[in-house]
Design a protein around this motif. Structure first.
Motif: not given
Length: 309
Positions: A45-46, A52-53, A57, A77-79, A82, A166
């Protein structure tokens, strides 16, 4: 080799370190893996170009061709994203990645001021009521009032998130009139936190040599079933200005490996998310010169053998 890990909600990324490409053999020599290894990762995830991830991971790489596996429960944790359980595996010429209980956009507005989200929720409640097919014909006059109101609130969201990790500034530029009535209702559910932008029960990418497959079960966007043919390579569905979903993304890499990304999601032009990625390569173990032996060299021993006649 397989590990199972549970990631707490506030935990950082966990990296699986695989063995090196060389290993010792009897006699002091080495065996080296030539070629390109197979690998797999669960999710990357960017946001606005910032990771961000990371892929590492939960990631595996089979440097010597043997089976390597890993498993992770939960995401950092990220916005945006999940997930339930992520599993990855790789061996010579084969790789697989799977993510269960995928959710995208769960916490999209969670950091905004409550007074702003409350106004948006009220406007969306009215909008959803106006769009509800069970209540009769859509009231165009009411929509003519609600859409500008919601658009103004989205402008405020854009201002509130300007310069934050974000940045939702593109929400302010979203042309709500281009969305269907069902998409409008779904977007409101997402903005109120009642639904996900994209959700799926299971997402799986697999490759074997230079071929790949994607399996996705119960995928939805804005709360609606997403009509996308995952059997077709690089199949794409777009909600203008908001969301692009590419399924069964297949890439022939310059190094000779072959990659399958089960889902590639782009949100508002700045959030980039790859879910379940498998890359197939092949290695050949070549044994080098065994080198000098550790055994001592034989020492000549003089002796006299009697001769009988």
């Amino acid at each position: 080799m397989k590990k199972t890990r549970t990631l707490a909600s506030a935990a950082g990324a966990v990296v699986l370190v695989t063995g090196a490409a060389s290993f010792a053999v009897l006699g002091g020599g080495t065996a080296t893996a030539a070629g390109q290894p197979s690998s797999a990762y669960g999710l990357s995830l960017s946001i606005a170009g910032n990771a961000v991830i990371g892929e590492d991971t939960v990631q595996v790489e089979s440097t010597d061709g043997s089976l390597v596996e890993d498993e992770l429960i939960g995401l950092p944790d990220n916005p945006v994203a999940s997930g339930g359980v992520i599993t990855v595996s790789a061996k010579n010429g084969n790789a697989r990645a799977a993510v269960t209980d995928l959710g995208v956009g769960d916490g999209l507005l969670s950091a905004l001021p409550s007074e702003l989200t409350s106004q948006l929720g009220s406007a969306c409640d009215t909008l959803v009521g106006a769009l509800d097919p069970l209540t009769g014909a859509i009231d165009d006059t009411l929509l003519g009032t609600l859409l500008p109101q919601i658009g103004g609130l989205l402008d405020q969201i854009a201002d509130a998130t300007d310069g934050t990790p974000l940045d939702l500034s593109l929400l302010g530029a979203l042309n709500l009139s281009e969305l269907t009535s069902l998409q409008l209702g779904g977007l409101c559910d997402v903005l109120r936190g009642d639904d996900q932008l994209v959700g799926a029960d299971a997402v799986v990418a697999e490759c074997n040599g230079d071929t790949g497959t994607t399996t996705v079960t119960d995928i939805s966007a804005l709360g609606l079933p997403l009509d996308i043919d995952v059997d077709e390579p690089n199949a794409k569905v777009e909600i203008p200005g908001l969301l692009t979903v590419t399924a069964n993304e297949q890439v022939a890499n310059a190094d000779g490996t072959f990659t399958v990304n089960a889902l590639h999601v782009n949100l508002l032009g700045q959030v980039d998310l790859v879910i379940a990625s498998a890359t197939c390569g092949e290695v050949i173990n070549d044994v080098d010169d065994p080198g000098p032996s550790d055994a001592p060299s034989p020492t000549p021993v003089e002796s006299h053998v009697p001769v009988t006649g």
